[in-house]
Design a protein around this motif. Structure first.
Motif, PDB file in Angstrom:
ATOM      1  N   LEU A  89       0.755  -1.066   0.046  1.00 43.04           N
ATOM      2  CA  LEU A  89      -0.074   0.134   0.083  1.00 43.04           C
ATOM      3  C   LEU A  89       0.829   1.278   0.003  1.00 43.04           C
TER       4      LEU A  89
ATOM      5  N   PHE B  38      -0.385   4.603  -0.812  1.00 41.40           N
ATOM      6  CA  PHE B  38      -1.306   5.792  -0.145  1.00 41.40           C
ATOM      7  C   PHE B  38      -0.828   7.227  -1.036  1.00 41.40           C
ATOM      8  N   ASP B  39      -0.249   6.892  -2.124  1.00 39.64           N
ATOM      9  CA  ASP B  39       0.580   8.083  -3.057  1.00 39.64           C
ATOM     10  C   ASP B  39      -0.669   9.005  -3.538  1.00 39.64           C
ATOM     11  N   LYS B  40      -1.136  10.109  -2.845  1.00 36.47           N
ATOM     12  CA  LYS B  40      -2.305  10.890  -3.535  1.00 36.47           C
ATOM     13  C   LYS B  40      -1.851  11.357  -4.620  1.00 36.47           C
TER      14      LYS B  40
ATOM     15  N   GLY C  43       0.853  11.242  -6.790  1.00 41.58           N
ATOM     16  CA  GLY C  43       1.159  10.466  -7.754  1.00 41.58           C
ATOM     17  C   GLY C  43      -0.115   9.598  -8.290  1.00 41.58           C
ATOM     18  N   GLY C  44      -1.210   9.230  -7.836  1.00 39.27           N
ATOM     19  CA  GLY C  44      -2.233   8.491  -8.021  1.00 39.27           C
ATOM     20  C   GLY C  44      -2.276   7.109  -8.048  1.00 39.27           C
ATOM     21  N   ARG C  45      -1.067   6.890  -7.109  1.00 37.40           N
ATOM     22  CA  ARG C  45      -0.810   5.140  -6.729  1.00 37.40           C
ATOM     23  C   ARG C  45      -0.987   4.805  -5.442  1.00 37.40           C
ATOM     24  N   PHE C  46      -2.222   4.081  -5.331  1.00 35.74           N
ATOM     25  CA  PHE C  46      -3.005   3.821  -3.997  1.00 35.74           C
ATOM     26  C   PHE C  46      -2.037   2.635  -3.711  1.00 35.74           C
ATOM     27  N   HIS C  47      -1.824   1.585  -4.485  1.00 31.67           N
ATOM     28  CA  HIS C  47      -0.825   0.323  -4.309  1.00 31.67           C
ATOM     29  C   HIS C  47      -0.181  -0.024  -5.449  1.00 31.67           C
TER      30      HIS C  47
ATOM     31  N   TRP D  73      -9.980   9.136  -2.705  1.00 31.08           N
ATOM     32  CA  TRP D  73      -8.917   8.912  -1.873  1.00 31.08           C
ATOM     33  C   TRP D  73      -7.730   9.980  -2.138  1.00 31.08           C
ATOM     34  N   ARG D  74      -7.762  10.476  -3.460  1.00 34.73           N
ATOM     35  CA  ARG D  74      -6.676  11.370  -3.621  1.00 34.73           C
ATOM     36  C   ARG D  74      -6.998  12.921  -3.246  1.00 34.73           C
TER      37      ARG D  74
ATOM     38  N   SER E  70      -5.030  -0.375  -9.087  1.00 36.16           N
ATOM     39  CA  SER E  70      -4.141   0.294  -8.211  1.00 36.16           C
ATOM     40  C   SER E  70      -4.340   1.803  -8.278  1.00 36.16           C
TER      41      SER E  70
END
Lengths: 339, 423
Positions: free
Chosen positions: A163, A165-167, A169-173, B24-25, B72
């Protein structure tokens, strides 16, 4: 450090017991006080029994109005240190659903959850699950073995650092750190991955009971804790030694599997008497500790905690308190948590 | 009818970091919601303090997106399993209803009946089960199925499933000779080994809106969640479903119809619009198109020009009613795939209202008093901010108008919803 000199202690809430002193107090509040009392005493874990009998006769004797995994979730919010282990049947749940439930319970409890599976078929349970004929003993064993492998595989489908959680960069996982199980076996096919994050203990603790001789290898390969029914000391000692040998043969550290012996305390007996018995059994069987089969009466846990436990501590047979925060750490097991 | 005699029912629909696909963002979204039980306890207390009828958890037994790259970029691949989540919330709240989705395709009725009854006991009579038949291939692959069952078969199994579950809850399958269920999909001897529900039986919820889904709802549901964009759609669904009740010996008031609503609310309309645009800007195109594809039950929507119209689509075994809704909207508003994807991603085909508390209340009031809804399932864009905004801005406005309760009338979910206790 768990050097084998001190015992691990679990208390089981047994179904089918009745409590005459039960008054107006809501059932959950009573069970919560039981768990809190066990926690204040520093016990390793509470085992929550579960049963889904098919006949009216058993139903009348049931005391706990809760299914064990739902009860575990609720108890997790009113305790903070003690391990919580729920019995859940491999007949009643699909492996994917059960793996989700326990991964979620481990997150809710911050790493204190365990799954108690049994190798013994509950009589008549299958009749409520569209399997009126049940399973043959051999089918049930192979099915349970496959089932446990699926559940444990699903639990580690997400890497610990998956995970992001990179808001921005748009990368949640990280998709490369999420792994399909792609299991295709005799009884189940499960693609995965789980839709629950990797849990704090990596894998919730697996407690196995109801073992016959032919189940020993499965237990040696998969279990974290093995419960043995109370039998003469020499038989328990032989089973324990056999299990530890098989664990080692599987390339696991023999200390990575804890063998606990069921004990039914005789109510009204002298506290020193029970302490004597536990000490004697602990030394003669080389077991790792005990699972005290406790009637769900507060007086029973009070007696054990207030009278027997101080005696065990006086003899340096039980640790003073919790050293870590997870069930794995209470039990001195590897993998996950705050080792 | 006076306002005091009929008030709307409100559900707080909890989902991941929020209902907006890019929630979430958002800078204020709680991004670790899926692994933080304290966050959910806080949301539950917020909703309970605002006197919501119920918390609602949606569920699927698998990932939401077939494409791992798309998955993802969303927060929906991980989260709490809802039965364990609601069981934890049951003892951290005292009044609010607790409704979870569970599938009739990947459970057995005895186990499900027992689990929900246990949740009902833990909460003192506040549990509800949202029956779904599950329409995704991703879920099917986690349960040894070689393929999704045809729509009609899924609903036949669901009908039998619901019959067994209610039979167990009502004590009809009591384990005596001849009382057991022996049907097409299930054989169950009974009885349940738990005492009778504190509210008679947990509340039955459904959301399927196809013809066969409506019949099943008319037969078994206490509450129906639905998606309706326009007043006309909502009214047509409401009248149709209520009209089916008589055939099953039920009265119009025996079912509460609660369409989903995705509000974006702020002190001023300009602020609300700004908040909405901020969220829309966060949606990646590939994520929006993928979400739209999954709701349309087609895998290759990305092959079509993103600025062109939606192609003609074949009938599917997936979600028939939802598909029709999306197609109708694309034709009506002449939307490109990109526009539709963005629009749809924001509220997942539900009704979106952007505005002040008074504007949101006006819209809800119009549908409620116009006979198109008994209440609403509120879908906040992101958590906790948008649930807080609804609770502090819209709820007081509805209360001021006499459209919503100022305190709970009872203790069980059936009492909140004004449903009869089953005999």
């Amino acid at each position: 450090m768990d050097n084998g000199a001190t015992m691990h202690l679990a208390v089981s809430l047994c179904p089918g017991t009745t409590d005459a002193s039960r008054g107006a107090e809501p059932e959950f509040d009573r069970l919560a006080r039981f768990a809190q009392k066990a926690e204040a005493a520093g016990l390793d874990m509470v085992l929550l029994a579960d049963a889904a009998p098919a006949s009216g006769g058993d139903a009348a004797n049931r005391q706990v109005p809760f299914e064990a995994t739902t009860l575990l979730a609720a108890l997790a919010t009113v305790t903070s240190r003690i391990g919580l282990v729920a019995m859940a049947s491999t007949v009643a749940h699909q492996p994917y659903n059960l793996a989700r439930r326990f991964a979620s319970l481990d997150i809710i409890s911050h790493g204190r959850a365990g799954w108690h599976a049994t190798m013994a078929q509950a009589p008549r349970e299958a009749a409520n699950f569209s399997r009126p004929g049940g399973f043959s003993r051999d089918d049930f064993r192979r099915r349970t073995e496959e089932y446990i492998g699926i559940v444990q595989g699903l639990w580690t489908g997400w890497d610990a650092d998956a995970l992001l959680f990179d808001k921005g960069g748009g990368r949640f996982h990280d998709p490369d750190r999420m792994h399909l199980l792609d299991h295709k076996g005799e009884f189940f096919s499960v693609r995965g991955p789980l839709n629950v994050a990797r849990s704090p203990q990596d894998r919730p603790v697996l407690v196995l009971s109801g073992l016959s001789v032919s189940d020993m290898d499965i237990a040696a390969r998969t279990a974290d804790v093995i419960l043995l029914e109370e039998r003469p000391a020499e038989e328990t000692k032989a089973s324990r030694d056999d299990l530890k040998r098989r664990v080692a043969a599987r390339g696991r550290d023999p200390d990575a599997v804890k063998v606990l012996m069921d004990v039914l305390p005789v109510t009204g007996g002298e506290p020193a008497g029970l302490a004597d018995k536990l000490e004697e059994q602990f030394r003669s069987t080389s077991c790792d500790g005990f699972n005290i089969l406790m009637p769900a009466e507060l007086s029973a846990i009070d007696d054990f905690v207030d009278l027997v436990l101080p005696e065990l501590r006086r003899r340096d047979l039980f640790r003073q308190g919790y050293r870590g925060a997870t069930l794995r750490s209470h039990l001195g097991l590897g993998g996950g948590g705050d080792q | 009818m006076t306002a005091a005699s009929r008030q709307m029912k409100l559900g707080a629909f909890l989902w991941a970091t929020g209902h907006h696909i890019a929630a979430w963002r958002h800078p204020q979204a709680h991004v670790t919601a899926g692994i933080d039980i304290d966050h959910y306890i806080q949301l539950a207390r917020t909703a309970e303090a605002a006197k919501f009828d119920l918390l609602f958890c949606e569920d699927a037994a698998g990932l939401r997106e077939a494409d791992v790259g798309i998955a993802s970029q969303t927060s929906r691949s991980i989260g709490f399993e809802p039965i364990s989540l609601l069981s934890a919330l049951a003892v951290q709240t005292s009044r609010i209803g607790l409704v979870s989705t569970a599938s009739t395709s990947y459970n057995e009725p005895y186990g499900l009946a027992r689990t929900f009854l246990s949740l009902d006991h833990l909460s003192g009579g506040r549990a509800g089960w949202n029956l779904v038949t599950s329409a995704s291939q991703i879920e099917a692959a986690n349960f040894g199925s070689t393929g999704l069952r045809p729509h009609a078969d899924r609903y036949e199994r669901a009908r039998e499933f619901a019959e067994v579950v209610t039979g167990l809850w009502h004590g009809k399958l009591d384990g005596t000779s001849g009382s057991g269920h022996d049907g097409q999909s299930f054989s169950v001897r009974g009885p349940l080994d738990l005492p009778r529900s504190p509210q008679g039986a947990p509340v039955m919820v459904q959301a399927g809106a196809s013809d066969v889904g409506r019949d099943l709802a008319a037969r078994t549901a206490d509450v129906v969640f639905t998606a309706a964009q326009t007043f006309e759609e909502a009214k047509a669904f409401y009248d149709d479903l209520k009209g089916r009740l008589a055939a099953y010996g039920r009265e119009r008031d025996d079912i509460k119809i609660m369409p989903g609503v995705a509000p974006v609310v702020a002190e001023t309309e300009a602020e609300a619009r700004e908040k909405y645009e901020e969220l829309q800007e966060l949606i990646p195109d590939d994520v929006g198109v993928a979400l739209l594809s999954s709701y349309l039950s087609i895998a290759d929507l990305w092959r079509y020009p993103i600025d062109g119209p939606l192609p003609e689509l074949p009938a599917t075994e997936g979600m028939q009613s939802r598909q029709a809704l999306v197609i109708e909207q694309s034709r009506r508003d002449n939307l490109s795939i990109r526009q539709l994807a963005r629009h749809f991603a924001g509220a997942r085909g539900h009704w979106r209202i952007v505005g002040t508390a008074a504007q949101v209340a006006d819209e809800l009031q119009a549908r409620f008093e116009g006979g198109a809804a008994d209440g609403f399932n509120v879908m906040p864009s992101y958590f906790p901010g948008e649930l807080d905004a609804f609770a502090t801005l819209v709820v007081p406005e509805l209360q001021r108008r006499g459209l919503f309760r100022k305190d709970y009338e009872g203790h069980t979910l059936r009492e909140h919803l004004g449903l009869r206790r089953p005999a």
